[in-house]
Design an enzyme around this catalytic site. Structure first.
Site, PDB file in Angstrom:
ATOM      1  N   PRO A 243     -36.269  45.050  53.338  1.00  0.00           N
ATOM      2  CA  PRO A 243     -37.040  43.795  53.315  1.00  0.00           C
ATOM      3  C   PRO A 243     -38.449  44.031  52.784  1.00  0.00           C
ATOM      4  O   PRO A 243     -39.074  45.057  53.066  1.00  0.00           O
ATOM      5  CB  PRO A 243     -37.068  43.381  54.786  1.00  0.00           C
ATOM      6  CG  PRO A 243     -35.856  44.013  55.372  1.00  0.00           C
ATOM      7  CD  PRO A 243     -35.698  45.321  54.653  1.00  0.00           C
ATOM      8  N   GLU A 244     -38.926  43.089  51.988  1.00  0.00           N
ATOM      9  CA  GLU A 244     -40.281  43.187  51.458  1.00  0.00           C
ATOM     10  C   GLU A 244     -41.214  42.283  52.252  1.00  0.00           C
ATOM     11  O   GLU A 244     -40.801  41.604  53.193  1.00  0.00           O
ATOM     12  CB  GLU A 244     -40.274  42.829  49.968  1.00  0.00           C
ATOM     13  CG  GLU A 244     -39.438  43.806  49.137  1.00  0.00           C
ATOM     14  CD  GLU A 244     -39.744  43.716  47.658  1.00  0.00           C
ATOM     15  OE1 GLU A 244     -40.839  43.272  47.288  1.00  0.00           O
ATOM     16  OE2 GLU A 244     -38.866  44.093  46.860  1.00  0.00           O
TER      17      GLU A 244
END
Length: 300
Positions: free
Chosen positions: A2-3
């Protein structure tokens, strides 16, 4: 992985349930995730009130009323599920239309926060099939010096990241621009997806050497102005859309993010470049072992 927009979406989803809640108890269903959980983790959190839920780069920060802070990272497949306990007969809801099935196997529910709130009890459940996420404890007054946080660069949100700052950051860099932008010591939380998207929006090649877009000390250039604006807006757009939700990531309430449906270049190899009047096609190259998507015709 996840960013930043995904993590910010999770934070916003958890915030209404967790902030102000008292932790009745913490249920640990295994002693470790990516790292061993602190030996006193459950005991330290029991009875504490959650004062704030914050984010730094890709880390969630749960601030407690005694000055302790839980540092949480989602890893590759970690997610939180919120279950209200006001109706014991109700089935847990998972809103949204899923592109990939979400893990519902309880054997992957590793940490359960039992919360007391004026609105009623709730459970916040951390599920992580791959167990690359982690939870650690730190002290708020020493948070800035924590090894995970003390070397992080500027956040790619707000007005702090502008053309001048970006120019000064990149001036001495002789690495490809894509690699420089992924350096967490320069810009915190900016990952592969949104670097590709920002470079396309700014019409700058990921192969260009980073220092070539910089100006004189304290001065910006057209390219650094365009790129700083592109970084800020692509992050803001992704957060507003609920994150990209690639592979295993889900928002805190289980709903799907839709920004991935508007990617301009990421994972669109062979597609026509969406820029008006550009006749190029999206290509994929490998840089430092990671896929880069860009249009070689309009990104210079």
């Amino acid at each position: 992985m996840p960013e930043l927009p995904e993590v910010e979406t999770v934070r916003r989803g958890l915030q209404p349930v967790m902030e102000g809640a008292r932790i009745e108890r913490v249920e640990l269903r295994r002693p470790d995730l990516r790292f061993p959980l602190p030996l006193d983790f459950a005991a330290r959190l029991q009875g504490r009130t959650i004062e704030a839920l914050a984010r730094r780069a890709k880390y969630l920060l749960v601030h407690l009323d005694d000055g302790a802070v839980v540092i949480a990272h989602l890893g590759m497949s970690g997610s939180f599920r919120i279950e209200e306990e006001s109706d014991a007969e109700a089935e847990p809801e998972t809103p949204g239309t899923f592109h990939h099935p979400r893990s519902k196997d309880e054997k992957h529910d590793h940490v359960v926060f039992h919360l007391e709130r004026p609105e009623g009890r709730a459970r916040v459940i951390y599920n992580d099939p791959r167990r690359f996420g982690f939870m650690l404890l730190a002290e708020a007054d020493a948070l800035h010096d924590h090894p995970l946080l003390n070397g992080l660069g500027v956040e790619p949100t707000g007005n702090a990241l502008d053309g001048v700052l970006l120019s000064d950051m990149l001036r001495a860099k002789k690495t490809p621009l894509k690699s420089a932008l992924l350096d967490q010591h320069l810009i915190a939380g900016l990952g592969n997806i949104y670097v590709c998207e920002a470079l396309w929006r700014a019409a700058i090649s990921p192969k260009r050497l980073a220092g070539t877009i910089a100006g004189k000390p304290g001065k910006d250039t057209l390219r650094t102005r365009r790129l700083a604006e592109a970084i800020r807006t692509v992050i803001a757009d992704a957060v507003a859309a609920g994150g990209s939700t690639l592979r295993d990531h889900r928002q805190a309430d289980g709903s799907l993010g839709y920004f991935q449906h508007t990617f301009s270049v990421y994972d669109r190899e062979g597609s026509p470049c969406p820029r008006i009047a550009c006749t190029g096609a999206v290509q994929r190259i490998t840089q430092a072992g990671r896929s880069t998507f860009y249009c070689p015709r309009c990104q210079r």
